[in-house]
Design an enzyme around this catalytic site. Sequence first.
Site, mmCIF file in Angstrom:
data_model
loop_
_atom_site.group_PDB
_atom_site.id
_atom_site.type_symbol
_atom_site.label_atom_id
_atom_site.label_comp_id
_atom_site.label_asym_id
_atom_site.label_seq_id
_atom_site.Cartn_x
_atom_site.Cartn_y
_atom_site.Cartn_z
ATOM 1 N N SER A 63 0.802 -1.234 0.000
ATOM 2 C CA SER A 63 0.000 0.000 0.000
ATOM 3 C C SER A 63 0.831 1.278 0.000
ATOM 4 O O SER A 63 0.264 2.357 -0.181
ATOM 5 C CB SER A 63 -0.939 0.024 1.207
ATOM 6 N N LYS A 66 0.258 3.252 -2.944
ATOM 7 C CA LYS A 66 -0.938 4.103 -3.068
ATOM 8 C C LYS A 66 -0.602 5.581 -2.911
ATOM 9 O O LYS A 66 -1.300 6.451 -3.427
ATOM 10 C CB LYS A 66 -1.983 3.700 -2.020
ATOM 11 N N TYR A 188 -3.485 -2.308 -10.336
ATOM 12 C CA TYR A 188 -3.438 -2.171 -8.871
ATOM 13 C C TYR A 188 -2.520 -3.257 -8.269
ATOM 14 O O TYR A 188 -1.640 -2.969 -7.456
ATOM 15 C CB TYR A 188 -4.868 -2.260 -8.316
ATOM 16 N N TYR A 239 -4.721 3.862 8.056
ATOM 17 C CA TYR A 239 -6.069 3.284 8.184
ATOM 18 C C TYR A 239 -6.700 3.570 9.543
ATOM 19 O O TYR A 239 -6.608 4.686 10.036
ATOM 20 C CB TYR A 239 -6.040 1.772 7.874
ATOM 21 N N VAL A 257 1.212 -3.672 3.769
ATOM 22 C CA VAL A 257 1.214 -4.979 4.434
ATOM 23 C C VAL A 257 2.485 -5.786 4.170
ATOM 24 O O VAL A 257 2.675 -6.846 4.757
ATOM 25 C CB VAL A 257 -0.031 -5.848 4.111
HETATM 26 O O1 DON Z 1 -4.921 -4.861 -1.799
HETATM 27 C C1 DON Z 1 -4.306 -5.318 -0.826
HETATM 28 O O2 DON Z 1 -4.881 -5.870 0.088
HETATM 29 C C2 DON Z 1 -2.804 -5.150 -0.804
HETATM 30 N N1 DON Z 1 -2.259 -5.155 -2.121
HETATM 31 C C3 DON Z 1 -2.387 -3.877 -0.140
HETATM 32 C C4 DON Z 1 -2.900 -3.732 1.265
HETATM 33 C C5 DON Z 1 -2.007 -2.959 2.149
HETATM 34 O O3 DON Z 1 -0.813 -2.910 1.979
HETATM 35 C C6 DON Z 1 -2.646 -2.371 3.320
HETATM 36 N N2 DON Z 1 -1.653 -1.765 4.179
HETATM 37 N N3 DON Z 1 -1.394 -1.774 5.282
#
Ligand code: DON
Length: 303
Positions: A63, A66, A188, A239, A257
């Site tokens: 993320s 993002k 994405y 978040y 993550v």
């Molecule tokens: O879409 C997802 O779930 C992952 N590619 C990214 C989620 C993420 O990194 C949330 N961060 N803490």
Amino acid sequence: MNYQQILVEAAEVARATAGQGRVADYIPALAQVPAEAFGMALATADGELCGVGDWEQPFSIQSISKLFTLVLAIAHGGDALWKGVGREPSGNPFNSLIQLETEHGIPRNPFINAGAIVVTDRLLRLTGDAAGAVRDFLRGESENPSLGTDPEVAASEAAHGHRNAALAHFIASHGNLLGDVDTVLGHYYQHCAITASCRDLALAGLFLARQGSRADGSRLLHRSQAKRVNAIMLTCGTYDAAGEFAYRVGLPGKSGVGGGILAVLPGRATLCAWGPRLDAAGNSVAAMAALDHFTTATGLSIF
Ligand code: DON
């Protein structure tokens, strides 16, 4: 200030969290990382760069990408983006579907998965290659031409991406995706699967500490846009733990993550810390502890 010494102390604090939290395994390929790895880098607006531990080891940025899709969508398309995505913290987990129904397919902010899917869609429309635009930007700012995407992670996420597919289809059902759902999701997954090190990310984020100016002196964002992106990082970047992150670290930050957190000290520096074990909100336990130590020991935060 002896930044190197403070990073060494921060790494000790991070290592004391060993065993706490869990490595993300909902994307199976992510679970293969060494759980106790730790690295941290600092890059200053006036050119200093230092790091500790595994700070040059590439990891899955997830993320954190993002942040760069948001910035590039604003740089290419300006404020039009905000018709399709909000700027309020969600108070919900990053992959929650709940608010989308009551809020008519307009995601709360660009950093929850739903909002990032909308931003990726807009960046795809603006550039023709959203994931490529993020990768090329990171390569340029970090001066690391070998920075790339892990195809195994991208494929693993696509194969287990039921929630993201649900979010994207729901957004599309409200007319808030311009592109084809599967194409947008493909981009994405690709930008989430970029691998970069703490060093690379600290350098790539420096424009946010330099009020929008890139490494080569050109302007990526206007000063006011950089201010606003930092504000969204502070309120939404971690978040439903954004309050806790502001309380402990006191900096705009964006987590992933894969265990990385990129934080900005506006006007001064960027910090990136990485440790794969995550807390319940999906933020790295070790990275949060290390950033907490850094800002507490130095007194350098926005508060
Ligand atoms: O879409 C997802 O779930 C992952 N590619 C990214 C989620 C993420 O990194 C949330 N961060 N803490």
